[in-house]
Design a protein around this motif. Structure first.
Motif, mmCIF file in Angstrom:
data_model
loop_
_atom_site.group_PDB
_atom_site.id
_atom_site.type_symbol
_atom_site.label_atom_id
_atom_site.label_comp_id
_atom_site.label_asym_id
_atom_site.label_seq_id
_atom_site.Cartn_x
_atom_site.Cartn_y
_atom_site.Cartn_z
ATOM 1 N N SER A 88 0.999 -1.230 0.044
ATOM 2 C CA SER A 88 -0.106 -0.023 0.041
ATOM 3 C C SER A 88 0.847 1.316 0.065
ATOM 4 C CB SER A 88 -0.787 0.129 1.060
ATOM 5 O OG SER A 88 0.111 0.397 2.387
ATOM 6 N N GLY A 89 0.133 2.341 -0.122
ATOM 7 C CA GLY A 89 1.094 3.699 -0.227
ATOM 8 C C GLY A 89 1.659 3.819 1.155
ATOM 9 N N LYS A 90 1.170 3.371 2.380
ATOM 10 C CA LYS A 90 1.562 3.667 3.632
ATOM 11 C C LYS A 90 2.445 2.437 4.374
ATOM 12 C CE LYS A 90 -1.861 7.228 4.509
ATOM 13 N NZ LYS A 90 -2.367 7.977 5.655
ATOM 14 N N GLY A 91 3.071 1.621 3.257
ATOM 15 C CA GLY A 91 3.925 0.465 3.738
ATOM 16 C C GLY A 91 3.521 -0.948 4.085
ATOM 17 N N VAL A 92 2.033 -0.977 4.065
ATOM 18 C CA VAL A 92 1.714 -2.240 4.372
ATOM 19 C C VAL A 92 1.830 -3.173 3.097
ATOM 20 C CG1 VAL A 92 -0.480 -3.768 4.818
ATOM 21 C CG2 VAL A 92 -0.250 -1.383 5.819
ATOM 22 N N HIS A 93 2.476 -4.566 3.611
ATOM 23 C CA HIS A 93 2.847 -5.306 2.632
ATOM 24 C C HIS A 93 1.846 -6.643 3.003
ATOM 25 C CE1 HIS A 93 6.400 -3.347 1.132
ATOM 26 N NE2 HIS A 93 6.564 -2.964 2.368
ATOM 27 N N ALA A 94 1.400 -7.403 1.654
ATOM 28 C CA ALA A 94 0.352 -8.437 1.848
ATOM 29 C C ALA A 94 1.065 -9.323 0.883
ATOM 30 C CB ALA A 94 -0.965 -8.134 1.529
ATOM 31 N N ALA A 99 -7.388 -0.790 8.120
ATOM 32 C CA ALA A 99 -8.062 -1.851 7.201
ATOM 33 C C ALA A 99 -8.009 -1.303 5.668
ATOM 34 C CB ALA A 99 -9.567 -1.975 7.506
ATOM 35 N N GLU A 100 -7.941 0.018 5.229
ATOM 36 C CA GLU A 100 -7.760 0.517 4.053
ATOM 37 C C GLU A 100 -6.632 -0.065 3.434
ATOM 38 O OE1 GLU A 100 -8.757 4.583 3.826
ATOM 39 O OE2 GLU A 100 -10.899 4.402 4.568
ATOM 40 N N GLN A 101 -5.703 0.203 4.147
ATOM 41 C CA GLN A 101 -4.147 0.027 3.685
ATOM 42 C C GLN A 101 -4.156 -1.633 3.652
ATOM 43 O OE1 GLN A 101 -1.967 2.294 2.728
ATOM 44 N NE2 GLN A 101 -3.821 3.448 2.843
ATOM 45 N N ILE A 102 -4.471 -2.140 4.336
ATOM 46 C CA ILE A 102 -4.474 -3.938 4.027
ATOM 47 C C ILE A 102 -5.028 -4.204 2.737
ATOM 48 C CG2 ILE A 102 -5.388 -5.897 4.884
ATOM 49 C CD1 ILE A 102 -4.627 -4.948 7.924
#
Length: 112
Positions: free
Chosen positions: A47-53, A79-82
């Motif tokens: 994501s744009g804020k560093g969340v990695h899935a 939740a949005e970033q995930i």
């Protein structure tokens, strides 16, 4: 209205049926290999804020990494970033799945 006679003899019918079974067996074997390939493949989205899935090609999640700094923004932001990271990984997995399916279908012989 006249009835048309079928030109399909019993021998032709058996040949066509045998061809069908051979093609079906080939497609089944290739589909099983596609499933194995997808189960082993891993994709990572972010994501744009560093969340990695990370997910498998079957879309099963492997791991989700959330930066500690994001947690202070609240559960909705997290939740949005995930979701953004998962969608990114999902699109990659979906593209591979489609490519593999297309390859199987391209290799299917046409029945005459």
């Amino acid at each position: 209205m006249a009835l048309r006679r079928s030109t399909l003899t019993m021998e032709n019918y058996r040949e066509k049926l045998q061809q069908f079974y051979e093609v079906a067996a080939l497609v089944e074997q290739q589909a099983k290999q596609v499933q194995v390939d997808l189960e082993q493949a891993e994709f990572e989205g972010s994501s744009g804020k560093g969340v990695h899935a990370s997910i498998h090609g079957t879309y099963a999640p492997i791991v989700i990494a959330i930066p500690e700094a994001l947690l202070v923004e609240g559960s909705e932001a997290v939740a949005e970033q995930i979701l953004e990271a998962y969608k990114s990984a999902y699109q990659q997995a979906k593209a591979l799945r489609q490519t593999l399916i297309d390859q199987v279908l391209e290799g299917v012989p046409q029945l005459q």
